[in-house]
Design a protein around this motif. Structure first.
Motif, PDB file in Angstrom:
ATOM      1  N   MET A 121       0.844  -1.179   0.000  1.00 23.96           N
ATOM      2  CA  MET A 121       0.000   0.000   0.000  1.00 23.96           C
ATOM      3  C   MET A 121       0.885   1.237   0.000  1.00 23.96           C
ATOM      4  N   LYS A 122       0.418   2.251  -0.705  1.00 25.01           N
ATOM      5  CA  LYS A 122       1.095   3.545  -0.729  1.00 25.01           C
ATOM      6  C   LYS A 122       0.132   4.592  -0.191  1.00 25.01           C
ATOM      7  N   ILE A 123       0.697   5.662   0.317  1.00 27.80           N
ATOM      8  CA  ILE A 123      -0.073   6.765   0.879  1.00 27.80           C
ATOM      9  C   ILE A 123       0.344   8.062   0.197  1.00 27.80           C
ATOM     10  N   CYS A 156      -3.792  11.739  11.801  1.00 32.79           N
ATOM     11  CA  CYS A 156      -2.914  10.785  11.116  1.00 32.79           C
ATOM     12  C   CYS A 156      -1.754  10.362  12.015  1.00 32.79           C
ATOM     13  N   ALA A 186       0.373  -1.089   7.881  1.00 31.21           N
ATOM     14  CA  ALA A 186      -0.716  -0.887   6.930  1.00 31.21           C
ATOM     15  C   ALA A 186      -2.063  -0.649   7.611  1.00 31.21           C
ATOM     16  N   ALA A 219      -2.078   2.859   9.111  1.00 27.41           N
ATOM     17  CA  ALA A 219      -2.142   3.861   8.044  1.00 27.41           C
ATOM     18  C   ALA A 219      -3.543   3.929   7.444  1.00 27.41           C
ATOM     19  N   ALA A 220      -4.185   2.783   7.279  1.00 27.78           N
ATOM     20  CA  ALA A 220      -5.550   2.757   6.748  1.00 27.78           C
ATOM     21  C   ALA A 220      -6.513   3.459   7.700  1.00 27.78           C
ATOM     22  N   VAL A 233      -6.020   7.208   7.235  1.00 28.20           N
ATOM     23  CA  VAL A 233      -6.677   7.696   6.014  1.00 28.20           C
ATOM     24  C   VAL A 233      -8.177   7.825   6.252  1.00 28.20           C
ATOM     25  N   ARG A 238      -4.783   9.838   0.986  1.00 31.59           N
ATOM     26  CA  ARG A 238      -5.309   8.901   0.004  1.00 31.59           C
ATOM     27  C   ARG A 238      -4.501   7.622   0.048  1.00 31.59           C
ATOM     28  N   ARG A 239      -5.200   6.518   0.069  1.00 32.53           N
ATOM     29  CA  ARG A 239      -4.589   5.180   0.071  1.00 32.53           C
ATOM     30  C   ARG A 239      -4.558   4.659  -1.357  1.00 32.53           C
ATOM     31  N   GLU A 245      -3.601   1.217  -3.400  1.00 27.35           N
ATOM     32  CA  GLU A 245      -3.247  -0.201  -3.299  1.00 27.35           C
ATOM     33  C   GLU A 245      -2.236  -0.560  -4.360  1.00 27.35           C
TER      34      GLU A 245
END
Length: 64
Positions: free
Chosen positions: A1-3, A16, A44, A47-48, A51, A60-61, A63
């Motif tokens: 996952m990227k942020i 956050c 992850a 972080a989710a 978000v 924004r997440r 995938e």
């Protein structure tokens, strides 16, 4: 996952950082700073949550 974070939308609430301090920080101006754009699997879930809990929608997440 990227942020990704939109610093222009961020209101500096700090949710956050409270949810995922390993992934996010706040600059001197209180605006979000992404420490780990490529979120390690062990962070992850946190972080989710960050978000999902962002009051301004600045996060924004993405995938893999």
């Amino acid at each position: 996952m990227k942020i990704e974070a939109d610093r222009d939308i961020c209101i500096g609430a700090g949710m956050c950082v409270m949810n995922a301090e390993e992934v996010f920080d706040q600059g001197d101006d209180g605006i979000v700073v992404v420490l780990e754009a490529d979120v390690p699997p062990e962070h992850a879930d946190a972080a989710a949550r960050a978000v999902a809990g962002c009051p301004s929608g600045a996060l924004r997440r993405i995938e893999d």
